[in-house]
Design a protein around this motif. Structure first.
Motif, short mmCIF file in Angstrom:
data_model
loop_
_atom_site.label_atom_id
_atom_site.label_comp_id
_atom_site.label_asym_id
_atom_site.label_seq_id
_atom_site.Cartn_x
_atom_site.Cartn_y
_atom_site.Cartn_z
N GLU A 33 0.83 -1.21 0.00
CA GLU A 33 0.00 0.00 0.00
C GLU A 33 0.86 1.26 0.00
N ALA A 34 1.91 1.26 0.84
CA ALA A 34 2.80 2.43 0.89
C ALA A 34 3.58 2.55 -0.41
N GLY A 35 3.97 1.39 -0.98
CA GLY A 35 4.70 1.41 -2.24
C GLY A 35 3.87 1.94 -3.38
N ALA A 36 2.57 1.72 -3.33
CA ALA A 36 1.68 2.24 -4.37
C ALA A 36 1.68 3.77 -4.37
N ILE A 37 2.04 4.36 -3.22
CA ILE A 37 2.08 5.83 -3.11
C ILE A 37 3.49 6.36 -3.39
N ALA A 38 4.50 5.80 -2.69
CA ALA A 38 5.87 6.33 -2.75
C ALA A 38 6.77 5.59 -3.72
N GLY A 39 6.27 4.51 -4.32
CA GLY A 39 7.08 3.78 -5.29
C GLY A 39 8.36 3.23 -4.69
N ASN A 40 9.46 3.26 -5.47
CA ASN A 40 10.71 2.69 -4.98
C ASN A 40 11.44 3.60 -3.99
N LEU A 41 10.82 4.72 -3.63
CA LEU A 41 11.37 5.58 -2.57
C LEU A 41 10.73 5.30 -1.22
N VAL A 169 18.31 -13.78 -0.09
CA VAL A 169 18.33 -14.42 -1.42
C VAL A 169 17.92 -13.42 -2.50
N LEU A 170 16.86 -12.65 -2.26
CA LEU A 170 16.40 -11.70 -3.28
C LEU A 170 17.41 -10.61 -3.55
N PHE A 171 18.26 -10.30 -2.55
CA PHE A 171 19.27 -9.26 -2.74
C PHE A 171 20.23 -9.63 -3.87
N PHE A 172 20.45 -10.93 -4.08
CA PHE A 172 21.37 -11.38 -5.13
C PHE A 172 20.75 -11.24 -6.52
N TYR A 173 19.43 -11.00 -6.56
CA TYR A 173 18.74 -10.92 -7.85
C TYR A 173 18.18 -9.52 -8.11
N ILE A 174 18.57 -8.55 -7.31
CA ILE A 174 18.05 -7.19 -7.47
C ILE A 174 18.44 -6.63 -8.84
N LYS A 175 17.48 -5.99 -9.49
CA LYS A 175 17.72 -5.32 -10.77
C LYS A 175 17.85 -3.82 -10.48
N PRO A 176 19.07 -3.27 -10.55
CA PRO A 176 19.31 -1.85 -10.18
C PRO A 176 18.39 -0.88 -10.89
N GLU A 177 18.01 -1.19 -12.15
CA GLU A 177 17.17 -0.26 -12.90
C GLU A 177 15.80 -0.07 -12.24
N ASP A 183 12.85 6.71 -12.30
CA ASP A 183 11.48 6.16 -12.32
C ASP A 183 10.74 6.40 -11.01
N ALA A 184 11.35 7.18 -10.12
CA ALA A 184 10.75 7.43 -8.80
C ALA A 184 9.59 8.42 -8.93
N PRO A 185 8.58 8.29 -8.08
CA PRO A 185 7.45 9.24 -8.07
C PRO A 185 7.88 10.57 -7.45
N ASN A 246 13.05 -6.34 -7.25
CA ASN A 246 12.71 -7.54 -8.01
C ASN A 246 11.38 -7.47 -8.73
N LEU A 247 10.49 -6.60 -8.26
CA LEU A 247 9.18 -6.46 -8.90
C LEU A 247 9.02 -5.06 -9.48
N PRO A 248 8.61 -4.93 -10.74
CA PRO A 248 8.29 -3.60 -11.27
C PRO A 248 7.14 -2.98 -10.47
N LEU A 249 7.12 -1.67 -10.38
CA LEU A 249 6.11 -0.98 -9.57
C LEU A 249 4.68 -1.37 -9.95
#
Length: 448
Positions: A33-41, A169-177, A183-185, A246-249
């Motif tokens: 829910e918070a991510g839907a507002i602030a995105g990757n920030l 585990v997910l940290f090893f698969y992070i996509k920096p882009e 792309d931040a809101p 790991n997940l697009p917004l």
């Protein structure tokens, strides 16, 4: 409640209780829910929410040290505002709000369990599982605070292990882009999500309810409070990077109610989703355990203060009849109420109560030895959190302000009714340890 010579809570047990209460179902839902507002920030929002929690936790820890009581916030309200209708009404409102929050978590547990066991979101099954988990933890709480401490330690270790393994585990698969600022809101969206991220920490107040059961609250309370909040802050930030890396917004927003479980799918497949769903169940159960312990102590203190019928302070096994009464009320809420909107109003009401406690604390700094400026900062940040919470919630519940005002009025009416019904006098319960020891010795001699 039964008196025990051996104190159940040391530093680590208090920290585990605080973490267990904070890392509940909230992070599994609020992250999306918070991510839907602030995105990757949104990680910045979790930092701000943690700072508000640290300041509020500092105030409560200082009060808990000066007024060690199982009643926690209830006792601080009476100490700060005196033995009158105002403190009594706020205490009733706090109790009702805490009960709604626990019922909401139990309902969430029931829904997740129904999805896992019967494969669908069945209201009958969800309500049954929700009521069942409440009965289970009522029995655990009746067994005494030492059992609560031990059970919470085990539950917290299990759920943190799952979440940490998932995050590492997910940290090893992070996509920096996906974490790119381009792309931040808008930056203002960070502030709009602070209300949500603060709610993910709100369970820190439960630590204050351990004061009477703590080995040395003067030495351990503030340390336990600070360590618990900081560890949870680090965890939340790490989880945020793992999910949003790991997940697009758009996918986070689509799966916002189960974003963490969805983030496990690409690497772990369907089993990853199921494991994170189990982690959500464990986290929910842990939150119920910790908060049921706290609300039992709150009702016990309110009964001692004369604000609830004396049934709430009668001993049963290692707890009180109040625990059983509260559980019956909680089961009724789970079975018959739609709790979503009530829970939102209850959460904001708890924020208001935090604010009143910190304001009252300003008049007690000579007793608590707290830093006045940190208290003022706590008041300001809570006021900001309330404003942001009202702004966000009003988009979904237009009359939220009116509902909160009605809640205060209802609490005041209940307070008047209880005073007329019980004919009891409200009293402060904090006494010097010497007087308490003398009183216990006199009761012991009379018993002989």
């Amino acid at each position: 409640m039964a008196n025990n010579d051996t104190k159940a809570f040391g530093l680590y047990s208090a920290i585990f209780l605080g973490i267990g209460s904070m890392v509940g179902a909230g992070i599994f839902v609020l992250l999306g829910e918070a991510g839907a507002i602030a995105g990757n920030l949104v990680w910045i929002s979790f930092i701000f929410g943690g700072i508000i929690a640290l300041l509020s936790g500092y105030s409560l820890a200082k009060l808990a040290t000066a007024y060690p009581s199982r009643g926690g916030i209830v006792e601080y309200l009476v100490e700060c505002y005196g033995e009158g209708f105002f403190s009594g009404s706020l205490s009733v409102l706090f109790y009702l709000s805490a009960m709604v929050a626990i019922a909401m978590v139990a309902k969430t547990f029931g829904t997740y369990t129904a999805m896992m066991v019967v494969g669908k979101d069945s209201a009958i099954w969800a309500n049954s599982f929700g009521a069942g988990i409440l009965v289970l933890f009522m029995l655990i709480n009746l067994a005494g605070s030492s059992i609560i401490a031990k059970s919470e330690n085990v539950i917290v270790i299990i759920k943190l292990s799952i979440i940490l393994l998932f995050t590492i585990v997910l940290f090893f698969y992070i996509k920096p882009e996906l974490l790119s600022l381009k792309d931040a809101p808008p930056v203002m969206n960070i502030f709009s999500s602070i209300a949500l991220t603060f709610f993910a920490y709100e369970g820190f107040r439960v630590i204050t309810n351990t004061a009477e059961d703590m080995e040395n609250p003067g030495k351990l309370m503030l340390k336990a409070m600070t360590i618990a909040i900081l560890l949870v802050m680090i965890l939340y930030i790490a989880v945020t990077f793992a999910v949003f890396g790991n997940l697009p917004l758009p996918e986070v927003i689509k799966a916002q109610d189960y974003a963490m479980a969805e983030a496990a799918k690409p690497m772990f497949g369907e089993w990853g989703f199921r494991i994170m769903a189990v982690a959500a169940l464990i986290s929910t159960a842990s939150s119920i355990n910790a908060n049921l312990y706290a609300v039992t102590n709150v009702t016990y203190q309110m009964a001692k203060n004369g604000e609830l019928p004396d049934v709430y302070e009668r001993n049963v096994w290692h707890s009180t009849e109040g625990l059983i009464v509260s559980t019956i009320i909680l089961i009724a809420m789970v079975l018959f109420f739609r709790l979503n909107e009530i829970a939102a109003v209850g959460s904001i009401s708890i924020l208001f109560i935090h604010g009143f406690v910190h304001i009252g604390h300003l008049f007690k700094v000579d007793k608590t030895k707290a830093n006045r400026w940190l208290l003022i900062l706590a008041i300001i940040t809570i006021a900001v959190a309330i404003t942001l919470a009202l702004n966000y919630t009003s988009k979904h519940i237009p009359n939220v302000g009116l509902y909160i005002a009605v809640g205060f009025v209802i609490a005041f009416i209940i307070e008047i009714f209880l005073r007329l019904f019980t004919h009891r006098v409200v009293k402060k319960q904090i006494k010097s340890s010497i007087i308490e020891k003398l009183e216990d010795e006199i009761k012991h001699l009379k018993g002989k």
